[in-house]
Design an enzyme around this catalytic site. Structure first.
Site, short mmCIF file in Angstrom:
data_model
loop_
_atom_site.label_atom_id
_atom_site.label_comp_id
_atom_site.label_asym_id
_atom_site.label_seq_id
_atom_site.Cartn_x
_atom_site.Cartn_y
_atom_site.Cartn_z
CE LYS A 69 -4.40 1.20 0.49
NZ LYS A 69 -5.55 0.54 -0.11
N GLY A 126 -20.18 6.90 3.62
CA GLY A 126 -19.22 7.15 2.54
C GLY A 126 -19.93 6.89 1.23
N GLY A 183 -18.64 7.36 -2.03
CA GLY A 183 -17.67 7.48 -3.11
C GLY A 183 -17.74 6.27 -4.01
CB VAL A 216 -16.64 1.57 -1.87
CG1 VAL A 216 -17.26 0.35 -1.19
CG2 VAL A 216 -15.21 1.27 -2.30
N GLY A 217 -19.18 3.23 -1.87
CA GLY A 217 -20.50 3.44 -1.27
C GLY A 217 -21.61 3.64 -2.29
P1 NAD Z 1 -13.76 7.73 -2.32
O1 NAD Z 1 -12.71 8.76 -2.07
O2 NAD Z 1 -14.29 7.53 -3.69
O3 NAD Z 1 -15.02 8.00 -1.37
C1 NAD Z 1 -14.91 8.17 0.01
C2 NAD Z 1 -16.24 8.66 0.55
O4 NAD Z 1 -16.18 8.67 1.97
C3 NAD Z 1 -16.61 10.08 0.12
O5 NAD Z 1 -18.00 10.13 -0.12
C4 NAD Z 1 -16.26 10.92 1.35
O6 NAD Z 1 -17.00 12.13 1.43
C5 NAD Z 1 -16.64 9.94 2.44
N1 NAD Z 1 -16.06 10.20 3.75
C6 NAD Z 1 -14.78 10.49 4.06
N2 NAD Z 1 -14.65 10.65 5.39
C7 NAD Z 1 -15.87 10.44 5.91
C8 NAD Z 1 -16.40 10.45 7.22
N3 NAD Z 1 -15.63 10.73 8.27
N4 NAD Z 1 -17.71 10.16 7.41
C9 NAD Z 1 -18.51 9.88 6.35
N5 NAD Z 1 -18.08 9.86 5.08
C10 NAD Z 1 -16.77 10.14 4.88
O7 NAD Z 1 -13.14 6.37 -1.72
P2 NAD Z 1 -13.53 4.88 -2.09
O8 NAD Z 1 -12.68 4.43 -3.21
O9 NAD Z 1 -15.01 4.77 -2.16
O10 NAD Z 1 -12.98 4.11 -0.81
C11 NAD Z 1 -13.71 4.10 0.42
C12 NAD Z 1 -13.09 3.06 1.33
O11 NAD Z 1 -13.15 1.78 0.72
C13 NAD Z 1 -11.62 3.26 1.69
O12 NAD Z 1 -11.40 2.77 3.00
C14 NAD Z 1 -10.90 2.39 0.69
O13 NAD Z 1 -9.62 2.00 1.15
C15 NAD Z 1 -11.86 1.22 0.65
N6 NAD Z 1 -11.75 0.39 -0.55
C16 NAD Z 1 -11.93 0.93 -1.77
C17 NAD Z 1 -11.89 0.11 -2.89
C18 NAD Z 1 -12.18 0.63 -4.27
O14 NAD Z 1 -12.37 -0.19 -5.16
N7 NAD Z 1 -12.28 1.92 -4.48
C19 NAD Z 1 -11.60 -1.26 -2.74
C20 NAD Z 1 -11.42 -1.78 -1.46
C21 NAD Z 1 -11.50 -0.93 -0.37
#
Ligand code: NAD
Length: 371
Positions: free
Chosen positions: A75, A175, A177, A179-180
């Site tokens: 990472k 969240g 983003g 994933v969410g």
């Molecule tokens: P992203 O940057 O696209 O989205 C993150 C979201 O979380 C945003 O909506 C942001 O506003 C929100 N957020 C941040 N801090 C917050 C808080 N304190 N309370 C509520 N919401 C909050 O990121 P992502 O790619 O969706 O990744 C999210 C998580 O999933 C991370 O932990 C990442 O490591 C994990 N993850 C992502 C992937 C992937 O395919 N993108 C795969 C495995 C794990």
């Protein structure tokens, strides 16, 4: 100085990078490469740390092994505001890639604050990145929602186990983003009811369900969840208030350690399925297990993205990647739940046993276990 816990698996390499002329400060942790070159995302945020990087790299070792991928875990984290001007971001990411060009045991991938375009820049500099844009032969895993797709299948198995109908189940997503938003979309397509969604600016909730189309449109327009159109039953609160929303399925999809011993008892849910990496502290996870709340750990539930990335690396198609994610997630969650029941242990322990057994076997086949 960050205390480092060395154990039988790693960390193999820790590299700190600093180049003030381009405001570059970052860290790479290659945790273990016994199963192959490590794959792990680049996280860009102002408050990252070496400690966070170490924990995330270990989670990748376990995730890649649990998903039976020919890759180890690594990472990297980069200090900076993900909303910085694009030109500046490009310079920073390109500089970071160049500074790690010789570390062939690490393949860059996207994570919070980085995306397909960033991986395109990395590939252009050093030729070693996954999660590439379509134009470069990639499968844009965030655009298609590979991780959300995997979460959907983990949730389906967890619902079977709890004898719970997914259609009509109440879901809270922290969240919104990459994933969410996708897991919310996939779950809504199955008839689940999204009762709350949060981003960093706040939470919107409605016990009768939010319109996912409206949430996605808000996100697309650069808005926040709290800008959701006011209507009867809809309430808004701060980002943390999503913890208090009563639901059947609670999905952390933001940052680490959001559920801790001091707030875990506020959760009112039947299961927690981790989209985010390391969102729950070990003490809080134990407490949830004692309360009968099923926790599907991060490195099992959110493996969809890395499975997609590894398949892209092997030249697979998007359809093949999505089918493999479904197959692997379904199998892994079933297997984990079987071990959990047989061994009478926490789901995380069961998952960790599955993963570490594979890493140990790979290490035993090596001349030096870590090389
Ligand atoms: P992203 O940057 O696209 O989205 C993150 C979201 O979380 C945003 O909506 C942001 O506003 C929100 N957020 C941040 N801090 C917050 C808080 N304190 N309370 C509520 N919401 C909050 O990121 P992502 O790619 O969706 O990744 C999210 C998580 O999933 C991370 O932990 C990442 O490591 C994990 N993850 C992502 C992937 C992937 O395919 N993108 C795969 C495995 C794990």
């Amino acid at each position: 100085m960050t205390p480092i816990n060395y154990d039988e698996f790693g960390p193999f390499k820790i590299i700190e990078v600093y180049e003030p002329s381009v405001n570059l400060r970052g860290t790479l942790v290659v945790d273990n490469v016994a199963r192959g070159p490590s794959i792990g995302g680049v996280r860009l945020a102002p408050d990252v740390s070496t400690q966070e990087c170490l924990r995330l790299a270990r989670a990748m070792t376990l995730k890649n092994a649990a998903a039976d991928l020919p890759h180890g875990g690594g990472k990297s984290v980069l200090y900076g505001d993900p909303a910085m001007p694009l030109e500046q971001k490009q310079e920073l990411i390109r500089a970071f890639a160049c500074s790690l060009a010789e570390v062939e045991q690490y393949i860059f991938g996207p994570d919070m604050g980085t995306n397909e375009e960033c991986m395109g820049w990395v590939r252009d500099e050093i030729g070693r990145a996954v999660g590439l844009p379509r134009e470069l032969g990639g499968i844009p895993l965030d655009e298609i929602g590979a991780t959300g797709w995997g979460l959907l299948h983990a949730i389906k198995v967890a619902c079977e186990y709890q004898e719970r109908e997914l259609a009509g189940a109440r879901v809270a997503v922290q969240g919104f983003g990459a994933v969410g938003k996708h897991v919310a979309r996939f779950l809504a397509d199955e008839g689940a009811v999204i009762v709350a969604a949060a981003d960093i600016r706040g939470t919107v909730a409605c016990p009768d369900g939010l319109d996912v189309g409206k949430l996605l449109a808000l996100k697309e327009a650069g808005g926040n969840m709290i800008d959701y159109p006011p209507s009867p039953g809809v309430t808004t609160g701060d980002a943390e208030s999503i913890i208090d929303v009563a639901c059947d399925i609670w999905i952390p999809a933001a940052r680490q350690d959001v559920i801790r011993e001091d707030n875990v008892d506020r959760l009112r849910t039947g299961m927690v399925v981790s989209g985010a990496n390391i969102p729950i502290t070990p003490g809080a996870e134990k407490r949830l297990h004692e309360r009968g709340v099923l926790c599907i750990p991060d490195f099992i539930a959110n493996a969809g993205g890395v499975i997609c990335a590894a398949m892209e690396y092997q030249g697979a198609t998007e359809a093949a990647a999505m089918a493999t994610i479904e197959e692997k997630l379904t199998y892994n969650v079933r297997r984990m739940l079987d071990i959990m029941q047989t061994e009478n242990c926490l789901p995380r322990q069961a998952a960790q046993d599955m993963a570490t057994r594979r890493v140990r076997r790979a290490m035993a086949l090596r001349r030096w276990s870590l090389f």
